[in-house]
Design a protein around this motif. Structure first.
Motif, PDB file in Angstrom:
ATOM      1  N   ASN A  68      45.463  -6.239  14.677  1.00 12.49           N
ATOM      2  CA  ASN A  68      44.352  -6.599  14.484  1.00 12.49           C
ATOM      3  C   ASN A  68      45.096  -8.663  13.473  1.00 12.49           C
ATOM      4  OD1 ASN A  68      45.644  -5.913  11.596  1.00 12.49           O
ATOM      5  ND2 ASN A  68      43.387  -5.428  10.802  1.00 12.49           N
ATOM      6  N   ALA A  69      46.715  -8.354  14.665  1.00 15.18           N
ATOM      7  CA  ALA A  69      46.776  -9.375  13.910  1.00 15.18           C
ATOM      8  C   ALA A  69      47.981  -9.902  14.602  1.00 15.18           C
ATOM      9  CB  ALA A  69      47.409  -9.856  12.115  1.00 15.18           C
ATOM     10  N   GLY A  70      48.089 -10.452  15.028  1.00 16.64           N
ATOM     11  CA  GLY A  70      50.295 -10.795  15.652  1.00 16.64           C
ATOM     12  C   GLY A  70      51.438 -10.111  14.812  1.00 16.64           C
ATOM     13  N   MET A  71      51.278 -10.306  13.679  1.00 16.86           N
ATOM     14  CA  MET A  71      52.396  -9.628  12.884  1.00 16.86           C
ATOM     15  C   MET A  71      52.143  -7.753  13.270  1.00 16.86           C
ATOM     16  SD  MET A  71      50.196  -7.776  10.758  1.00 16.86           S
ATOM     17  CE  MET A  71      52.182  -7.016   9.365  1.00 16.86           C
ATOM     18  N   VAL A  72      51.347  -7.073  14.314  1.00 18.37           N
ATOM     19  CA  VAL A  72      51.125  -5.903  14.132  1.00 18.37           C
ATOM     20  C   VAL A  72      52.504  -4.970  14.944  1.00 18.37           C
ATOM     21  CG1 VAL A  72      50.037  -3.341  14.873  1.00 18.37           C
ATOM     22  CG2 VAL A  72      49.278  -5.704  13.803  1.00 18.37           C
ATOM     23  N   VAL A 127      41.743  -7.269  18.400  1.00 24.11           N
ATOM     24  CA  VAL A 127      40.436  -6.667  18.163  1.00 24.11           C
ATOM     25  C   VAL A 127      40.373  -6.684  17.088  1.00 24.11           C
ATOM     26  CG1 VAL A 127      39.091  -5.027  18.445  1.00 24.11           C
ATOM     27  CG2 VAL A 127      39.937  -6.075  20.418  1.00 24.11           C
ATOM     28  N   ARG A 128      38.917  -7.179  16.332  1.00 26.62           N
ATOM     29  CA  ARG A 128      38.323  -7.259  14.502  1.00 26.62           C
ATOM     30  C   ARG A 128      36.689  -6.276  15.171  1.00 26.62           C
ATOM     31  NH1 ARG A 128      41.549 -11.699  11.156  1.00 26.62           N
ATOM     32  NH2 ARG A 128      43.745 -11.073  11.406  1.00 26.62           N
ATOM     33  N   ALA A 129      37.177  -5.571  14.990  1.00 27.91           N
ATOM     34  CA  ALA A 129      36.138  -4.389  15.122  1.00 27.91           C
ATOM     35  C   ALA A 129      35.969  -2.824  14.709  1.00 27.91           C
ATOM     36  CB  ALA A 129      35.399  -3.930  16.358  1.00 27.91           C
ATOM     37  N   GLU A 142      42.851 -14.585  20.494  1.00 32.02           N
ATOM     38  CA  GLU A 142      44.559 -13.857  20.662  1.00 32.02           C
ATOM     39  C   GLU A 142      44.734 -15.129  19.442  1.00 32.02           C
ATOM     40  OE1 GLU A 142      45.576 -15.335  25.457  1.00 32.02           O
ATOM     41  OE2 GLU A 142      42.723 -15.924  24.978  1.00 32.02           O
ATOM     42  N   MET A 143      45.920 -14.413  18.731  1.00 34.06           N
ATOM     43  CA  MET A 143      46.394 -15.215  17.744  1.00 34.06           C
ATOM     44  C   MET A 143      47.715 -15.907  18.186  1.00 34.06           C
ATOM     45  SD  MET A 143      46.435 -13.442  14.523  1.00 34.06           S
ATOM     46  CE  MET A 143      45.023 -13.388  13.541  1.00 34.06           C
ATOM     47  N   LEU A 144      48.364 -17.440  18.039  1.00 29.98           N
ATOM     48  CA  LEU A 144      49.259 -17.761  18.281  1.00 29.98           C
ATOM     49  C   LEU A 144      49.836 -17.641  16.979  1.00 29.98           C
ATOM     50  CD1 LEU A 144      47.787 -20.335  19.588  1.00 29.98           C
ATOM     51  CD2 LEU A 144      49.029 -19.217  20.201  1.00 29.98           C
ATOM     52  N   PHE A 178      45.445 -13.828  -0.313  1.00 33.67           N
ATOM     53  CA  PHE A 178      46.416 -12.732  -0.398  1.00 33.67           C
ATOM     54  C   PHE A 178      46.145 -11.591   0.869  1.00 33.67           C
ATOM     55  CE2 PHE A 178      48.919  -8.734  -1.400  1.00 33.67           C
ATOM     56  CZ  PHE A 178      49.751  -9.687  -2.704  1.00 33.67           C
ATOM     57  N   TRP A 179      47.011 -11.914   2.042  1.00 29.33           N
ATOM     58  CA  TRP A 179      46.432 -10.782   3.253  1.00 29.33           C
ATOM     59  C   TRP A 179      46.934 -10.010   2.753  1.00 29.33           C
ATOM     60  CZ3 TRP A 179      48.607  -9.141   8.146  1.00 29.33           C
ATOM     61  CH2 TRP A 179      46.989  -8.857   8.690  1.00 29.33           C
ATOM     62  N   SER A 180      46.119  -8.853   3.691  1.00 32.89           N
ATOM     63  CA  SER A 180      46.997  -7.580   4.002  1.00 32.89           C
ATOM     64  C   SER A 180      46.529  -7.008   5.320  1.00 32.89           C
ATOM     65  CB  SER A 180      46.591  -6.439   2.567  1.00 32.89           C
ATOM     66  OG  SER A 180      46.238  -7.146   1.697  1.00 32.89           O
ATOM     67  N   TRP A 214      44.285 -21.629  10.832  1.00 35.47           N
ATOM     68  CA  TRP A 214      45.965 -21.484  10.736  1.00 35.47           C
ATOM     69  C   TRP A 214      45.672 -20.446   9.236  1.00 35.47           C
ATOM     70  CZ3 TRP A 214      50.063 -24.407  13.390  1.00 35.47           C
ATOM     71  CH2 TRP A 214      51.287 -23.622  13.157  1.00 35.47           C
ATOM     72  N   ASN A 215      46.500 -19.765   8.892  1.00 38.88           N
ATOM     73  CA  ASN A 215      47.450 -18.362   8.136  1.00 38.88           C
ATOM     74  C   ASN A 215      48.589 -18.535   8.245  1.00 38.88           C
ATOM     75  OD1 ASN A 215      46.485 -17.402   6.012  1.00 38.88           O
ATOM     76  ND2 ASN A 215      46.108 -15.542   6.710  1.00 38.88           N
ATOM     77  N   LEU A 216      49.103 -18.841   6.920  1.00 45.41           N
ATOM     78  CA  LEU A 216      50.335 -18.580   6.489  1.00 45.41           C
ATOM     79  C   LEU A 216      50.821 -18.028   5.711  1.00 45.41           C
ATOM     80  CD1 LEU A 216      51.590 -22.288   6.638  1.00 45.41           C
ATOM     81  CD2 LEU A 216      50.765 -21.656   8.765  1.00 45.41           C
ATOM     82  N   VAL A 217      51.159 -16.705   5.992  1.00 46.74           N
ATOM     83  CA  VAL A 217      51.485 -15.652   4.735  1.00 46.74           C
ATOM     84  C   VAL A 217      53.087 -16.226   4.760  1.00 46.74           C
ATOM     85  CG1 VAL A 217      51.151 -12.932   4.384  1.00 46.74           C
ATOM     86  CG2 VAL A 217      49.220 -14.195   5.861  1.00 46.74           C
ATOM     87  N   PHE A 218      53.341 -15.593   3.265  1.00 46.84           N
ATOM     88  CA  PHE A 218      54.274 -15.810   3.252  1.00 46.84           C
ATOM     89  C   PHE A 218      54.491 -14.068   2.763  1.00 46.84           C
ATOM     90  CE2 PHE A 218      53.043 -19.409   1.306  1.00 46.84           C
ATOM     91  CZ  PHE A 218      52.916 -20.050   2.032  1.00 46.84           C
ATOM     92  N   VAL A 232      57.724 -14.053   6.743  1.00 43.02           N
ATOM     93  CA  VAL A 232      56.786 -15.363   7.231  1.00 43.02           C
ATOM     94  C   VAL A 232      55.862 -14.229   8.081  1.00 43.02           C
ATOM     95  CG1 VAL A 232      55.778 -17.272   8.530  1.00 43.02           C
ATOM     96  CG2 VAL A 232      57.473 -17.168   6.462  1.00 43.02           C
ATOM     97  N   ASP A 233      54.306 -14.584   8.796  1.00 42.70           N
ATOM     98  CA  ASP A 233      53.486 -14.305   9.483  1.00 42.70           C
ATOM     99  C   ASP A 233      52.815 -14.607   9.480  1.00 42.70           C
ATOM    100  OD1 ASP A 233      51.428 -12.790  10.728  1.00 42.70           O
ATOM    101  OD2 ASP A 233      50.755 -11.749   9.062  1.00 42.70           O
ATOM    102  N   THR A 234      52.623 -15.674  10.995  1.00 42.58           N
ATOM    103  CA  THR A 234      51.435 -16.851  10.636  1.00 42.58           C
ATOM    104  C   THR A 234      51.106 -16.787  11.777  1.00 42.58           C
ATOM    105  OG1 THR A 234      51.877 -18.521  11.766  1.00 42.58           O
ATOM    106  CG2 THR A 234      53.099 -18.292   9.942  1.00 42.58           C
ATOM    107  N   GLY A 235      49.481 -16.974  11.250  1.00 43.25           N
ATOM    108  CA  GLY A 235      48.493 -16.126  13.788  1.00 43.25           C
ATOM    109  C   GLY A 235      47.409 -17.316  13.064  1.00 43.25           C
ATOM    110  N   ALA A 236      46.915 -18.582  14.137  1.00 43.34           N
ATOM    111  CA  ALA A 236      46.411 -19.466  14.248  1.00 43.34           C
ATOM    112  C   ALA A 236      46.127 -18.900  15.617  1.00 43.34           C
ATOM    113  CB  ALA A 236      46.975 -20.167  14.967  1.00 43.34           C
TER     114      ALA A 236
HETATM  115  N1  SER Z   1      48.717 -11.707   9.351  1.00 48.62           N
HETATM  116  C1  SER Z   1      47.963 -13.034   9.653  1.00 48.62           C
HETATM  117  C2  SER Z   1      46.393 -12.853   9.519  1.00 48.62           C
HETATM  118  O1  SER Z   1      45.847 -12.407  10.608  1.00 48.62           O
HETATM  119  C3  SER Z   1      48.349 -14.205   9.919  1.00 48.62           C
HETATM  120  O2  SER Z   1      48.830 -13.916  11.046  1.00 48.62           O
HETATM  121  O3  SER Z   1      45.388 -13.992   9.056  1.00 48.62           O
END
Ligand code: SER
Length: 406
Positions: free
Chosen positions: A39-43, A67-69, A90-92, A159-161, A202-206, A225-229
């Motif tokens: 559901n995100a680039g960091m997975v 995929v967010r379903a 698609e998440m950059l 606060f992103w989880s 764009w979300n920048l997660v620390f 750092v995990d970012t997703g645009a």
């Molecule tokens: N994981 C965060 C999000 O999905 C940043 O990539 O928003």
């Protein structure tokens, strides 16, 4: 700028800044029972954040299928009705595993959007977690963002989880003001409003903690750092379209679908919702089946089945009287094959799986829909379908409840 150019500009910018380009991982997370889908680039980097996986690099960049379903991040019901929600997107992203932290993450993002993409600064806003003075100061002092363009929000927004458990941390989001014309018009509409005016792209997660099942937060071995645009959202801004469906990511798919059904597409007409749902769900279906998810009655397969059924229900609104989704998924392959060449080989398989599911569901629909139409005709427009009718449709005819509700 076309979506394919945005993808490559992003990767090149971060490569130039010491990041290793890593391929998108599968939509089915490997060895992670806590997640339904990626559901995100960091997975794919979860274990790098947790310190359990050491890679040859400490900086990475990707464009990632998501995929967010179903599950924690679920946008299914919004799809078709807003300018920006998708089941598949698609998440950059750029990632640091114990390498750089807030200062560099903020600098990279700001430089990329203002110098590379050339977004006008007077249309941009940022948010930080309510007590994250450090991030607010960096935005203001390092990047010259005026204080009245820096907003502070709480847990829900900043606060992103990844899921109920796993890596998490305070975040900082970047918004683009699309102007009055996209406002919901409420007197309360301002930065942070959920309508389509202020677009978070764009979300920048620390990343600082690992959340356990009982909710405890344990500090990560090294902050990361995990970012997703959202690629579709950046394309929407650059191509100045009303919604992401107007971008080149969707236009060919929608145009071909219109040709197939013989109905014209007009982004402002009521029928546009159905075109959008079919296009979005065709993308999700293509990539999910391509990554080995099969329609079924449980787990991932059940979410896929719901997506396919919702697409078919909307396809019916567009006038399709026979299976069509196996054709619209092939438009998706055409659109995406340069970025995801594996789709070329998988195409016959995807089409076969989708056709088989469609054929089966069309039979169910025929029976259920005629009964639903009969019952709807008995109601005036303001009345709700009685519970017992919805139950009979479901129980006797196998007609899914969420379709009675569409
Ligand atoms: N994981 C965060 C999000 O999905 C940043 O990539 O928003």
């Amino acid at each position: 700028m076309r979506a394919s150019e945005i993808r490559s500009l992003f990767l090149k910018y971060f490569e130039k800044n010491g990041h290793t380009i890593v391929e998108s991982s599968s939509l089915v997370p490997s060895n992670d029972p806590t997640l339904l889908f990626t559901n995100a680039g960091m997975v794919q980097f979860k274990d790098c954040f947790l310190g359990k996986d050491q890679r040859a690099y400490t900086r990475a960049t990707t464009f990632q299928k998501c995929v967010r379903a179903g599950g924690k991040h679920n946008d299914l019901e919004n799809v078709g009705f807003t300018a920006r929600h998708h089941t598949f997107f698609e998440m950059l992203g750029n990632f640091s595993f114990g390498d750089y932290f807030k200062k560099e993450a903020i600098h990279f993002a700001w430089e990329f959007i203002t110098a590379e993409l050339k977004f006008p600064k007077d249309k941009l806003y940022v948010t930080v977690f309510k007590d994250d003075d450090e991030a607010a100061n960096i935005w203001h002092k390092q990047e010259d963002v005026p204080l009245d363009r820096i907003f502070r929000f709480g847990e829900k927004d900043n606060f992103w989880s990844m899921g109920d458990t796993g890596p998490c941390g305070p975040s900082s989001e970047i918004f683009f003001d699309r102007g009055e014309k996209y406002s919901c018009g409420k007197s309360t509409c301002s930065m942070g409003c959920d309508c389509d005016r202020y677009l978070e792209f764009w979300n920048l997660v620390f990343m600082q903690y690992d959340r356990s099942e009982n909710g405890n937060l344990t500090p990560l071995p090294r902050p990361a750092v995990d970012t997703g645009a959202g690629l579709d959202r950046i394309a929407l801004i650059l191509q100045q379209t009303d919604s992401s469906y107007g971008t080149d990511l969707f236009q060919m798919i929608i145009g071909q679908t219109a040709k197939l059904t013989g109905q014209a597409y007009d982004s402002k007409a009521e029928l546009a919702v159905s075109f959008h749902v079919v296009a979005d769900h065709s993308r999700a279906t293509t990539f999910l089946v391509g990554d080995g998810v099969m329609p079924s009655n449980e787990g991932r397969g059940y979410v896929l089945r719901r997506i396919i059924r919702r697409a078919i229900r909307h396809g019916k609104q567009l006038g399709f009287k026979a299976p069509f989704l196996h054709k619209t998924v092939s438009f998706v392959v055409e659109q995406m094959k340069d970025a995801y060449p594996d789709l070329i080989e998988k195409r016959p398989f995807i089409e076969r799986v989708v056709l088989a599911e469609e054929e089966q569901f069309f039979k169910t629909l025929e029976r259920g829909l005629s009964l639903l139409d009969e019952e709807m005709a008995k109601l005036d427009r303001t009345k709700t379908l009685p519970g017992e009718v919805a139950f009979k449709l479901y129980d006797t005819y196998g007609f899914p409840q969420d379709l009675s509700a569409v």
